[in-house]
Design an enzyme around this catalytic site. Sequence first.
Site, PDB file in Angstrom:
ATOM      1  CE  LYS A   1      -3.240   0.401   3.455  1.00 21.73           C
ATOM      2  NZ  LYS A   1      -3.221   1.914   4.173  1.00 21.73           N
TER       3      LYS A   1
ATOM      4  CG  ASP B   1       0.757  -0.090   9.442  1.00 28.83           C
ATOM      5  OD1 ASP B   1       0.348   0.969  10.172  1.00 28.83           O
ATOM      6  OD2 ASP B   1       1.032   0.234   8.215  1.00 28.83           O
TER       7      ASP B   1
ATOM      8  CE  LYS C   1      -0.185   3.787  12.881  1.00 29.71           C
ATOM      9  NZ  LYS C   1       0.462   4.673  12.022  1.00 29.71           N
TER      10      LYS C   1
ATOM     11  CB  SER D   1       5.199   9.897  11.859  1.00 21.01           C
ATOM     12  OG  SER D   1       4.166   9.831  10.655  1.00 21.01           O
TER      13      SER D   1
ATOM     14  NE  ARG E   1      -5.576   7.938  11.301  1.00 17.61           N
ATOM     15  CZ  ARG E   1      -5.112   7.190  10.596  1.00 17.61           C
ATOM     16  NH1 ARG E   1      -5.468   6.482   9.493  1.00 17.61           N
ATOM     17  NH2 ARG E   1      -3.634   6.890  10.696  1.00 17.61           N
TER      18      ARG E   1
ATOM     19  NE  ARG F   1      -5.244  -0.412  13.143  1.00 17.72           N
ATOM     20  CZ  ARG F   1      -4.484  -0.285  11.889  1.00 17.72           C
ATOM     21  NH1 ARG F   1      -3.162  -0.048  12.019  1.00 17.72           N
ATOM     22  NH2 ARG F   1      -5.138  -0.226  10.695  1.00 17.72           N
TER      23      ARG F   1
END
Length: 455
Positions: free
Chosen positions: A44, A338, A365, A190, A145, A369
């Site tokens: 992705k 992830d 996220k 990040s 977000r 999560r």
Amino acid sequence: MQRRHGMPLRVNEREIFVTDNKIIRFTAQAGGSLKGQIRVPGDKSISHRSIMLGSIAEGVTEINGFLEGEDSMATLKAFRAMGVAIEGPKDGKVTVHGVGLHGLKAPSEPLDLGNSGTSMRLLSGLLAGQAFDVEVVGDHSLMSRPMRRVTEPLAKMGAQIGATEKGTAPLKITGGQALQGISYVMPVASAQVKSCLLLAGLYASGRTCVQEPAPTRDHTERMLSGMGYPVSSQGGKVCLEGGGRLTATTIDVPADISSAAFFLVGASIAPGSDLLLEHVGINPTRTGVLEILKMMGADIEMLHQREVGGEPVADLRVRSAQLHGIDIPLAQVPLAIDEFPVLFIAAACAQGRTLLTGAAELRVKESDRIQVMADGLQALGIQAEPTEDGMMIHGGRLSAGRVDSKGDHRIAMSFAMAALRAQGPISIDDCANVNTSFPGFVELASAVGLSITTE
Ligand code: S3P
């Protein structure tokens, strides 16, 4: 079955139909093993960047292995809306007729980036350097977000970006600003922030440097170099000079290790499994999941290592193994960011306890999560104790049950794999967003032995 309720979201007197209200439920039957040889869809992160950089390069970029998921398609559609001729995708092939750094055109309406944080954060940097105004929006999850992590450093570069009081989208980007290169020390590790600033840096005068507190995925840097744009990288500091040119190239997108991760865990926890995952990207900034699983006792072999288009690739053979709990090393956290939903499933099936710390990012996220996984694991009888920045999980026996993925693709696929070791079926609500990163997941998982249906 897929239903769209079409709940309108008001943005600037216009109605945008959010895409996060389709209802799909997965039901995965208990037991079974995973066997065979498969290639999961394209990476992705690399797919997004192939469209972005291909569009602002000079010449025609040919992409193979492109991820035809909703997230990367959101990026593709955004560039089409800015006047870039893009053919495909067809069987993973995309042809991008690059318009050069200054060839994008104002879109006629806001760019809807759906569920895709990568699209929004990277594009905000690239769009800050354009001559035209543009607004970016997304679905309910994306509009909640945090975006200050990109808008604040971009403002230091001279960008004009309006956001809500909470620092969320819609982002209104005013074009025609003269950007200045900056030297920025990122407070969080990040890749999205780093990539955003590097993309803005292409349009800035002088030098833009980004210092990362820990290594994060470096696909942007690799692809820029592959397109002939000089990027220096030393001691966690990545720099480039504005005003150069990108030259079109051919991009081979490897299979996504983040999608392979569901099968790595599924085959590890399901007795009698033996699975080969072909052509998986094993860029060292992405392989935390392999390191963590190996520390837990997983049996994973890396075969036929090679380099394809500037990215390392291998076939991964995974066979079932008895996993044991570990303290996850802090250094691995950004390299597996992830993969924690499915690593939590591995921990639930391991002997002993697993402790994750230093992963507060998981709370912002596509869903929170930490909370959503803890709720699901507890609903399946596992002792899972969420903390501010991680989770303690005691390995145990997964019961049958019903969990809510809260529209988070990776959580949906993680609980589907959990059924392989559960005592009865697991149903998972709100799974439509699996299509954002892994179209065909149900079919591929079924083909290698997971008994899963959708309704
Ligand atoms: C991504 C970076 C990561 C990751 C996301 C994709 C990218 O986000 O979680 O799925 O393509 O740059 P952060 O950079 O916010 O950690």
